[in-house]
Design a protein around this motif. Sequence first.
Motif, PDB file in Angstrom:
ATOM      1  N   ASP A 255      27.116 -10.429 -61.265  1.00 16.49           N
ATOM      2  CA  ASP A 255      27.597 -11.028 -62.296  1.00 16.49           C
ATOM      3  C   ASP A 255      27.703  -9.118 -63.120  1.00 16.49           C
ATOM      4  N   LEU A 256      27.326  -8.514 -62.781  1.00 17.95           N
ATOM      5  CA  LEU A 256      28.064  -7.287 -63.230  1.00 17.95           C
ATOM      6  C   LEU A 256      28.980  -6.571 -63.504  1.00 17.95           C
ATOM      7  N   ILE A 257      29.793  -7.146 -62.062  1.00 13.93           N
ATOM      8  CA  ILE A 257      31.374  -6.801 -62.245  1.00 13.93           C
ATOM      9  C   ILE A 257      31.763  -7.699 -63.337  1.00 13.93           C
ATOM     10  N   TRP A 258      31.542  -9.131 -63.058  1.00 13.33           N
ATOM     11  CA  TRP A 258      31.827  -9.330 -64.270  1.00 13.33           C
ATOM     12  C   TRP A 258      31.845 -10.051 -65.677  1.00 13.33           C
ATOM     13  N   ASN A 259      30.915  -9.537 -65.509  1.00 17.06           N
ATOM     14  CA  ASN A 259      30.595  -8.973 -67.224  1.00 17.06           C
ATOM     15  C   ASN A 259      30.830  -7.790 -67.521  1.00 17.06           C
ATOM     16  N   THR A 260      31.528  -6.972 -67.228  1.00 20.17           N
ATOM     17  CA  THR A 260      32.118  -6.036 -66.854  1.00 20.17           C
ATOM     18  C   THR A 260      33.422  -5.921 -66.942  1.00 20.17           C
ATOM     19  N   THR A 261      33.865  -6.190 -66.494  1.00 20.73           N
ATOM     20  CA  THR A 261      35.154  -5.930 -65.865  1.00 20.73           C
ATOM     21  C   THR A 261      36.256  -7.487 -65.232  1.00 20.73           C
ATOM     22  N   ARG A 262      35.261  -8.325 -65.213  1.00 19.50           N
ATOM     23  CA  ARG A 262      36.009  -8.856 -64.439  1.00 19.50           C
ATOM     24  C   ARG A 262      37.488  -8.807 -63.318  1.00 19.50           C
ATOM     25  N   GLY A 263      36.611  -7.982 -62.778  1.00 20.08           N
ATOM     26  CA  GLY A 263      37.410  -7.251 -61.526  1.00 20.08           C
ATOM     27  C   GLY A 263      38.637  -6.903 -61.810  1.00 20.08           C
ATOM     28  N   GLY A 264      39.240  -6.454 -63.112  1.00 22.44           N
ATOM     29  CA  GLY A 264      40.309  -5.355 -63.672  1.00 22.44           C
ATOM     30  C   GLY A 264      39.661  -3.913 -63.990  1.00 22.44           C
ATOM     31  N   PRO A 265      40.206  -3.149 -64.665  1.00 21.94           N
ATOM     32  CA  PRO A 265      41.917  -3.660 -65.095  1.00 21.94           C
ATOM     33  C   PRO A 265      43.189  -3.590 -63.652  1.00 21.94           C
ATOM     34  N   GLY A 266      43.767  -4.849 -63.829  1.00 27.39           N
ATOM     35  CA  GLY A 266      44.486  -4.779 -62.065  1.00 27.39           C
ATOM     36  C   GLY A 266      43.502  -5.298 -61.581  1.00 27.39           C
ATOM     37  N   THR A 267      42.978  -5.271 -60.050  1.00 28.53           N
ATOM     38  CA  THR A 267      42.501  -5.981 -59.301  1.00 28.53           C
ATOM     39  C   THR A 267      41.769  -4.852 -58.812  1.00 28.53           C
ATOM     40  N   SER A 268      41.788  -3.434 -59.469  1.00 31.17           N
ATOM     41  CA  SER A 268      40.692  -1.797 -59.717  1.00 31.17           C
ATOM     42  C   SER A 268      39.582  -2.241 -59.357  1.00 31.17           C
ATOM     43  N   THR A 269      38.244  -3.308 -59.933  1.00 32.25           N
ATOM     44  CA  THR A 269      37.327  -3.531 -59.743  1.00 32.25           C
ATOM     45  C   THR A 269      36.821  -4.656 -58.873  1.00 32.25           C
TER      46      THR A 269
END
Lengths: 335, 266
Positions: A255-269
């Motif tokens: 949830d947290l990652i999806w709602n902050t960065t969606r895994g980006g920028p690039g694939t860094s998260t």
Amino acid sequence: MSTVAPARERDTAPTPTGIRRSSRPRRHLTSLSWSSLLYVAPALAFFAVFVVYPIGISVWYSFYAYDGLTEGTPVGLDNYTAVFTDPDLRAALLHSLVLLFFYAALPVAVGLLLAGAMSRIRVYGLTLFRALLFVPQILSSVVVAVAWRNLLAEDGPVNALLRSVGLGRFTTSWLGNFDTALPSIGVVGTWVEYGLCMVLFLSGIVAIDRSTYEAARLDGAGAVREFFSITLPALRPQISIALILTVTFALRNFDLIWNTTRGGPGTSTTVPSLYVYQDAFQNRMLGRASALAIVLTVVILAVVVAVQLLLRERDGRGRGLLRRGPVRPARKVQP
Amino acid sequence: MRIARTESVTTHALLVLASVVAVFPLVSIVVSSFDGSSGGLSLDSYSTAWTQGRFGSALLSSALVSVTVVVVTVLLASLAGYALATMRVPGGKVILGLLLLGLVLPYEVTVLPLYELLAGWNLIDTYWALILPQIALSVPLGVLWMRTFFASVPQELLEAARIDGTSRFQTLRLVVLPIAGPALTTLGTVLFLFTWNEFLLALILVPDNAAVQTVPLALSFFSGAARSSDPAVTAAAAVLVALPVLLAYTVLQRRLISGLTEGAVK
């Protein structure tokens, strides 16, 4: 957030009163009761249909190349090989390791530090502190994400603070920068978890007999000695729970990652749970998604079991990660 | 024992700092939600969020789903927990092991087949898709929780009821449940928080029907769309989503925290 609450087997213990030893109530506690299944069945039915069965299907899918539309073809262990060899997925696993530090190690360390400090004094306003520290735990991760996106934005309070103290050259778009995005998400995780750890440790500290500390002080123990000889061993059950909760949170965090960065920028998260979602619902690679989900599950279970084994009580015998049970710690500080 | 006053002051200062950090992000969105476009205080952001983000209907969906899940789970958990604590259930050890596993399971491993299962039953994008799996995922915590409580009920009480001629079900209904109030409240609160805040299941199982979407999902879509345009409106939306949870917490926090920390370690 969840709790592990295995109670002791109270039901088979002999009653202390000793009255009516041969009465029916006792007998019904010692013989198998098939009718008891009627009580368990409704809960178990839900669990079986919506949890156990889906897990079985996931295991099944993980051995197939399957797009959800056409017939799948069995591919043996290929999906699992892909999980461990695909560079993107490997990077995602590494991101999880970084998050483990921020989500688990750091909150536990901060919690222990403050717990150690608090063990030496009388804390005023304990209830209020507990209530405030627990707040991040009760908020929806989407709310947390919105709040922190504001804080960490280009023109947000964090950068404003940096500028006001003359560190303006460090300002950046914290969640949009390749180098800072993952640690920034990590800091958010630390913020979510440290209060929980502290509250857990506080409840452990309060339960320690004050006279233990007084005895230690009479024997000339200092703050550090007190922490390692009394506080840390006494908090072993709480540390174990804190680690299980935080590590599980770190590894299954979506949830947290999806709602902050969606895994980006690039694939860094990106993290494994993000790939499970994308492979299953966007890339239509259901087999690989399932294999990844199962690897994730196994890793979480392995960590939970390891934490339990390492921090388990062993009747005060000096084994395990922390060396002493909380029962007789004072003796250690005898001169 | 006299401990240096400075040590006490330092520790309290650290605690204050830790508490301020814990609530600061929340305070900051509350503050920015009141930012009027002309610089003064205003409630405009709330009315905008309420109408544009359909938060009224989302709050109703969340309430419906959360209440149903809590009531059904507490009921199922009381029955199962009672049996597991006071009777010898065939296969009881296996059942307990499975439930313990269920506590730490990542939802990711269940969602994909869950989607297909519910799609096969034509339940995707309905309330059922939110309610049924949520009950199942709440069952492990609920059953283990109630089992711990029922195991702590004095054996003499059960025996006395038994001697008075009550059936096992009557014992549960008339003797044990009436004293289970605190345990039930704590469990209910925890389950309410989990269900209210759940995001992944909603994202996957009700993707296209805004009428049944819960508040976290509504907020996620809304803030994704309106993020750059108006931070005050997004902040107001986040406050709307957090408000019911904060209210429940304010009323029940003491019981919730002590129940959780003690229950976790026992």
